[in-house]
Design an enzyme around this catalytic site. Sequence first.
Site, short mmCIF file in Angstrom:
data_model
loop_
_atom_site.label_atom_id
_atom_site.label_comp_id
_atom_site.label_asym_id
_atom_site.label_seq_id
_atom_site.Cartn_x
_atom_site.Cartn_y
_atom_site.Cartn_z
N SER A 226 37.24 35.77 39.43
CA SER A 226 36.44 36.24 38.31
C SER A 226 36.22 35.10 37.33
O SER A 226 37.12 34.30 37.09
CB SER A 226 37.14 37.40 37.59
OG SER A 226 36.37 37.85 36.49
N HIS A 240 28.48 35.25 34.30
CA HIS A 240 29.67 35.97 34.74
C HIS A 240 29.54 36.21 36.24
O HIS A 240 28.46 36.49 36.75
CB HIS A 240 29.78 37.32 34.03
CG HIS A 240 30.58 38.34 34.80
ND1 HIS A 240 29.98 39.33 35.57
CD2 HIS A 240 31.91 38.50 34.96
CE1 HIS A 240 30.92 40.06 36.14
NE2 HIS A 240 32.10 39.58 35.78
N ASN A 242 32.09 37.75 39.79
CA ASN A 242 33.36 38.10 40.41
C ASN A 242 33.12 38.62 41.81
O ASN A 242 32.11 39.28 42.09
CB ASN A 242 34.15 39.11 39.57
CG ASN A 242 33.60 40.52 39.65
OD1 ASN A 242 33.88 41.27 40.58
ND2 ASN A 242 32.79 40.89 38.66
N TYR A 243 34.03 38.29 42.71
CA TYR A 243 33.99 38.77 44.10
C TYR A 243 35.40 39.15 44.50
O TYR A 243 36.36 38.43 44.21
CB TYR A 243 33.40 37.69 45.02
CG TYR A 243 31.94 37.45 44.72
CD1 TYR A 243 30.98 38.38 45.10
CD2 TYR A 243 31.54 36.33 43.99
CE1 TYR A 243 29.64 38.19 44.77
CE2 TYR A 243 30.21 36.14 43.66
CZ TYR A 243 29.26 37.08 44.05
OH TYR A 243 27.94 36.91 43.72
N ARG A 244 35.55 40.29 45.18
CA ARG A 244 36.87 40.87 45.40
C ARG A 244 36.96 41.63 46.73
O ARG A 244 35.94 42.08 47.27
CB ARG A 244 37.21 41.82 44.26
CG ARG A 244 36.17 42.91 44.10
CD ARG A 244 36.32 43.69 42.80
NE ARG A 244 35.28 44.71 42.69
CZ ARG A 244 34.08 44.49 42.17
NH1 ARG A 244 33.77 43.30 41.70
NH2 ARG A 244 33.18 45.45 42.12
N GLY A 393 52.52 46.35 31.70
CA GLY A 393 52.67 45.29 32.68
C GLY A 393 51.42 44.47 32.93
O GLY A 393 51.45 43.52 33.71
N SER A 394 50.30 44.83 32.29
CA SER A 394 49.07 44.08 32.51
C SER A 394 49.14 42.74 31.77
O SER A 394 49.87 42.59 30.80
CB SER A 394 47.86 44.87 32.02
OG SER A 394 47.98 45.17 30.65
N ARG A 395 48.37 41.78 32.26
CA ARG A 395 48.39 40.43 31.69
C ARG A 395 47.25 40.30 30.67
O ARG A 395 46.10 40.03 31.04
CB ARG A 395 48.26 39.39 32.79
CG ARG A 395 48.60 37.98 32.33
CD ARG A 395 48.75 37.05 33.53
NE ARG A 395 49.33 35.79 33.12
CZ ARG A 395 48.63 34.74 32.70
NH1 ARG A 395 47.31 34.82 32.62
NH2 ARG A 395 49.22 33.61 32.36
#
Length: 436
Positions: A226, A240, A242-244, A393-395
């Site tokens: 991302s 912008h 992103n590839y997932r 717990g997310s960054r």
Amino acid sequence: MALYLGRLSSGPWCRAARVGCGELRSSWSGRCAAGTAGSVHCRGLWNGPAARGGARLGTGLAAALAGLAGLAAAAFGHVQRAEMVPKSSVARGPSAAQEEAEDELSRRCSCFMAPPVTDLSELRRRPGDIKTKMELLILETQAQVCQALAQVDGGASFSVDRWERKEGGGGISCVLQDGRVFEKAGVSISVVHGNLSEEAAKQMRSRGKVLKTKDGKLPFSAMGVSSVIHPKNPHAPTIHFNYRYFEVEEADGNKQWWFGGGCDLTPTYLNHEDAVHFHRTLKEACDQHGPDLYPKFKKWCDDYFFITHRGERRGIGGIFFDDLDSPSKEEVFRFVESCAQAVVPSYIPLVKKHCEDSFTPQEKLWQQLRRGRYVEFNLLYDRGTKFGLFTPGSRIESILMSLPLTARWEYMHSPSENSKEAEILEVLRHPRDWVH
């Protein structure tokens, strides 16, 4: 400890790159760059055991688990399903000797911004697995984009932040701030795995997926890249992409998989030539895999990046897709690979073209106001970002990486009629066909 690597062209893996990798082809589809301007500042690089896993960006889980807001954005979008036209695959010859395969993997990894999240031994064990191919692709994409940006900026430092997720996996966040050309440029990858939360599974089911849990657990693995890039000059556009890839294993052992992603452009001022170049480059990448893909994914992008309360799009669009799971893993992967390789040629020429343009205080002010709109979309409508911000717990640093360093809001601001500012607003309210 922090490790300063000096210029990209003198980094430990890029020295090897000059020997084994060569330079990027003009199409930017090569595997690495063999020397660029700019520098990299690395934190935690090569330190400690390598993280293992994958990263989910499509349902907002990545923002929650891996902390990549851009990757997470798409998954909570429309309940549409993307489909591809089947295309015959070309049979490949027998694999090379084991030692040659290992040398090739080492050569590829020498070009990355940091070593892979997954141990090399694991990647070597499953060379043909789609998760191995996807992890290498996102690492290559990250390196290509960062090296291209550093070359354009001419001396800015990238912070290479390698992080681990205690639940499984980790990621690599590369961020440049306050450069000569770029105010902020972030390119992150995440590779995570574990068990989906009930909330995440519920979101997937709301998109039409039937998922069977065992003892309330649903194992998953996910990964993606991302990026959001904010230039200083108001005549150079923001981009912008992103590839997932995402995979879920159900209670009966059945595995569901899908790809998602996209790339979109957000200019402060409309430049028709730039818009045509950007969209044509993406169209060429899509057309390699089917003539119906670009128009379908272009419309999806226009619909998704819509700021409802403003009645306008975030930018001039691009492509966007999710839940892409046909006709086969290999064919969809090749499509995603083509899209990822189109990022640099679609964008870098635009920055080079405009980064030295003169601009007025009024034009800089308009850029700040448009960035405010960008922030509004990311925080109010990007469901993945919101999901991540409120998930333990997310960054957080990686979730907010997509936001610019500076933005502005003015009460009841409205551009003058027939002005350049009013021109871009007209396009944002009424998307155009840029390639016909």
